[in-house]
Scaffold this active site. Structure first.
Site, mmCIF file in Angstrom:
data_model
loop_
_atom_site.group_PDB
_atom_site.id
_atom_site.type_symbol
_atom_site.label_atom_id
_atom_site.label_comp_id
_atom_site.label_asym_id
_atom_site.label_seq_id
_atom_site.Cartn_x
_atom_site.Cartn_y
_atom_site.Cartn_z
ATOM 1 C CG ASP A 1 16.628 24.533 -4.509
ATOM 2 O OD1 ASP A 1 17.369 24.155 -3.725
ATOM 3 O OD2 ASP A 1 17.231 24.673 -5.400
ATOM 4 C CE LYS B 1 22.630 24.066 -7.315
ATOM 5 N NZ LYS B 1 21.836 24.717 -7.958
ATOM 6 C CD GLN C 1 21.083 27.633 -9.962
ATOM 7 O OE1 GLN C 1 21.274 25.963 -10.098
ATOM 8 N NE2 GLN C 1 21.466 28.035 -9.795
#
Length: 282
Positions: A119, A52, A96
């Protein structure tokens, strides 16, 4: 043989568009910013975070990484998220997963500002997706929808079968397909006669996380197959949830594993971050 839906090529095309738009925003004085928070030493998570970071750099998005020790407390993590919610340089926040067991994942996801939820997992954004007015959409299913569009698949009136009911892929992609006027069947571990359900699919989306669970002979002739699964078999081999060799002789189009849906997930994370920065300007 089926046409291969090349996730790498589609991701490269979308990233080029993101890069161009990011450059235009910078000229207007706004640098899109993404904060990525990693708690602990999960090896797969560390790889994802580094990917990322590189992806952000490639398209010109500012990225800020917070790599916290596994013993970080829930209150410490929540305090960091609160700080990032207030940071004007940060337009998207990603925590994460998975988190260490002593931290309540739901509580953490709900602490992220819905306007910075890159997200798409905040209950507010999930609710907006369900009613057909999404703010941010979860990255993997969003990537699936972009792939279908790029492959020229019109979902209107089609029978779509989704195998897997996770909050990350199965449920959201089912709602996204509904928005495109598909008739959606959502299957799971308790579904009776799964082969018969799969055999009805004009479009099959497999997201169950079990290597080659869906057999090639179940696939209807001419169906489109999107395989979200990435499963390691043995030391090096990666396979999807669908038995590719047989399925590719029956389907009209299919995603490979690797190189299918995978590259789209981070791409749509970049897209969500860019969109958040654009909203911030309004």
């Amino acid at each position: 043989m089926a046409n291969i839906i090349d996730g790498k090529a589609i991701a490269a095309k979308v990233r080029a568009q993101i890069s161009a738009e990011t450059a235009r925003l910078k000229e207007a004085g706004v640098v899109p910013g993404l904060a990525v928070v990693l708690v602990g030493e999960d090896p797969a998570s560390k790889v994802y975070v580094s990917m990322k970071e590189k992806a952000c750099s490639d398209v010109g998005i500012y990225s800020d990484e917070y790599k916290l020790p596994a013993e970080t407390t829930e209150s410490e993590l929540l305090a960091l998220i609160e700080k990032l919610n207030k940071d004007d340089k940060i337009h998207g926040i990603l925590v994460q997963l998975p988190l260490p067991k002593h931290i309540n994942t739901e509580k953490v996801l709900e602490a992220i500002s819905p306007e910075k939820d890159a997200d798409g997992f905040h209950p507010y954004n999930v609710g907006r997706l369900v009613i057909g007015k999404p703010l941010f959409q979860p990255c993997t299913p969003y990537g699936v929808m972009v792939m279908l569009k790029e492959a020229g698949v019109d979902l209107s009136g089609k029978e779509v079968v989704v195998v897997g009911r996770s909050n990350i892929v199965g449920k959201p992609v089912a709602f996204m397909c509904l928005q495109q006027n598909a008739t959606v069947t959502l299957c799971h571990s308790k579904t009776k006669d799964l082969p018969a359900k799969v055999a009805h699919a004009d479009v099959l989306i497999a997201a169950v996380g079990q290597p080659e669970m869906i057999k090639g002979e179940w696939i209807k002739e001419g169906a489109v197959v999107i395989d979200v699964g990435v499963n390691r078999v043995g030391e090096k081999k990666l396979v999807g949830d669908v038995e590719f060799a047989t399925a590719s002789t029956r389907a009209s189009a299919i995603t490979p594993v690797p190189g299918g849906v995978g590259p789209m997930t981070i791409t749509m994370l970049l897209y969500n971050t860019l969109e958040a920065a654009k909203r911030h300007m309004k």
